[in-house]
Write a protein that holds these residues in place. Structure first.
Motif, short mmCIF file in Angstrom:
data_model
loop_
_atom_site.label_atom_id
_atom_site.label_comp_id
_atom_site.label_asym_id
_atom_site.label_seq_id
_atom_site.Cartn_x
_atom_site.Cartn_y
_atom_site.Cartn_z
N UNK A 1 5.42 6.53 15.47
CA UNK A 1 5.25 6.85 14.04
C UNK A 1 4.04 6.14 13.45
N UNK A 2 3.54 6.73 12.38
CA UNK A 2 2.41 6.14 11.67
C UNK A 2 2.56 6.47 10.20
N UNK A 3 1.67 5.92 9.39
CA UNK A 3 1.66 6.21 7.96
C UNK A 3 0.23 6.44 7.52
N UNK A 4 0.07 7.38 6.61
CA UNK A 4 -1.27 7.72 6.11
C UNK A 4 -1.44 7.16 4.71
N UNK A 5 -2.47 6.31 4.52
CA UNK A 5 -2.77 5.75 3.20
C UNK A 5 -3.40 6.82 2.31
N UNK A 6 -3.55 6.52 1.05
CA UNK A 6 -4.07 7.50 0.09
C UNK A 6 -5.52 7.90 0.38
N UNK A 7 -6.26 7.06 1.13
CA UNK A 7 -7.64 7.41 1.48
C UNK A 7 -7.74 8.04 2.86
N UNK B 1 0.84 -1.20 0.00
CA UNK B 1 0.00 0.00 0.00
C UNK B 1 0.87 1.25 0.00
N UNK B 2 0.58 2.20 -0.90
CA UNK B 2 1.29 3.48 -0.91
C UNK B 2 0.88 4.29 0.31
N UNK B 3 1.88 4.95 0.94
CA UNK B 3 1.58 5.74 2.13
C UNK B 3 2.63 6.82 2.31
N UNK B 4 2.34 7.75 3.18
CA UNK B 4 3.28 8.80 3.57
C UNK B 4 3.42 8.75 5.09
N UNK B 5 4.66 8.82 5.57
CA UNK B 5 4.91 8.74 7.01
C UNK B 5 4.37 9.99 7.70
#
Length: 357
Positions: A253-259, A242-246
């Protein structure tokens, strides 16, 4: 028995190089599996160890001896091929002992070795039969017996189970592993089936484009893949990416998905805020109806019952993702699906390099 060492092995056909400086040490008695997609160079590498393919550069050592200039017979190896290559006019016993006969071994010694191998492979009642009277699994056992009687320093297997049906492949995997545990001969096994590799091998060598991506035990490759390629190749069903941004959240820490879905990450991950990453989540780590550090939701797209487990394909951030749930889980097409995941089970890879973070 003997160790095998590859030192900066290269293979080129004219200007086209297909093996790019492979180095690998195989211990005496170790079972190594070479895996990778079609065209990755695994069979070419095996044939160079066997002496069936000329080495463009580098050295192959069996024991402590460089064997580059030796013929296959002089290398004291035995090879089991994808095709059984049995002589149709010979009995099982004659097929198994034929190479010994060509080498001038006496008939009593041939009979002794053939009977020992037949007992090991449960072929004792089939020694007088011709190949046409055998099943596929029995023919493959005969081919293995033909290799065993030679008492080689190294066994080489080139996709020996690919011609068998699914049930026979499982049976023959067990027999090959049992055989290795009995005789302890150094073995190199080529397969495109990562399940075969994981169930058989002490260590797995993952190849891609003529290069080694990673070497490790089956669990090392499963739990700590070095990069996206290894992560996607090892494990069945395959890992979800899954594409994500930290991002940064309270508690780590976490990552946010495109949705916009937030996935908690382990504090051990070496990531920075704003970094573009790919998250890797194994289907069996998406737990339906269980607690976890993060929750993902989507619509059920496909339900695949397999008995004890069910594979649920659902939409996640606009992409299909697979979860492995209990076989009794009431999944239905078109209904909402929700699963939790622990932060320490989320793999994180850099989007540009593909390397694990």
């Amino acid at each position: 028995m003997a160790s095998v060492e590859l030192r900066d092995i290269r293979k080129a056909y004219g200007m086209l190089e297909v093996i790019h400086g492979v180095s690998l040490s195989i211990e005496d008695g170790e079972f190594i599996a070479l895996v990778g997609p079609s065209g990755c160079g695994k069979s070419t590498l095996l044939r160079m160890i066997a002496g069936l393919e000329e080495i463009s550069d580098g050295e192959v050592l069996i024991g402590d001896k460089v064997v580059n200039a030796l013929t296959p017979r002089e290398r004291n190896i035995a090879m089991v091929f994808q095709s059984y290559a049995l002589y149709p006019h010979m009995t099982v016993a004659q097929n198994m002992g034929f190479n010994l006969k060509l080498s001038g071994v006496s008939k009593p010694d041939i009979d002794k070795k053939v009977n020992e191998a037949a007992r090991m492979l449960a072929l004792g009642d089939l020694l007088d039969r011709k190949p046409s009277q055998l099943s596929g699994g029995q023919r493959q056992r005969v081919a293995m017996g033909r290799a065993i009687v030679r008492d080689p320093a190294v066994f080489l297997f080139d996709e020996p189970l690919s011609n068998l049906d699914a049930k026979l492949r499982v049976q023959m995997r067990t027999e090959i592993k049992t055989l290795h545990q009995k005789v302890g001969t150094t073995s190199v096994y080529v397969t495109h089936d990562q399940i075969e590799a994981m169930t058989l091998a002490d260590r797995i060598v993952v190849l891609n484009g003529g290069r080694i991506e990673q070497v490790g035990t089956p669990l090392e490759l499963y739990r700590t893949p070095n990069n996206l390629f290894v992560a996607g190749f090892i494990g069945s069903p395959a890992m979800n990416f899954l594409d994500a941004v930290v991002d940064a959240q309270d508690g780590g820490p976490s990552a946010r998905l495109t949705d916009g879905t937030i996935i908690q990450l382990s504090t051990a991950r070496k990531v920075r805020r704003g970094q573009a990453v790919k998250l890797g989540i194994r289907p069996e780590h998406l737990q339906a109806g269980q607690p976890g550090d993060s929750v993902v939701r989507g619509e059920t797209l496909v339900v695949e019952p397999t008995g004890a487990q069910t594979h649920v394909v659902f939409s996640l951030a606009g992409e299909p993702a697979t979860a492995v749930v209990d076989g009794a889980f009431p999944a239905r097409y078109g209904t909402p699906f929700e699963a939790a995941i622990a932060a320490d089970q989320v793999h994180v890879f850099d989007q540009q390099s593909g390397l694990s973070l």
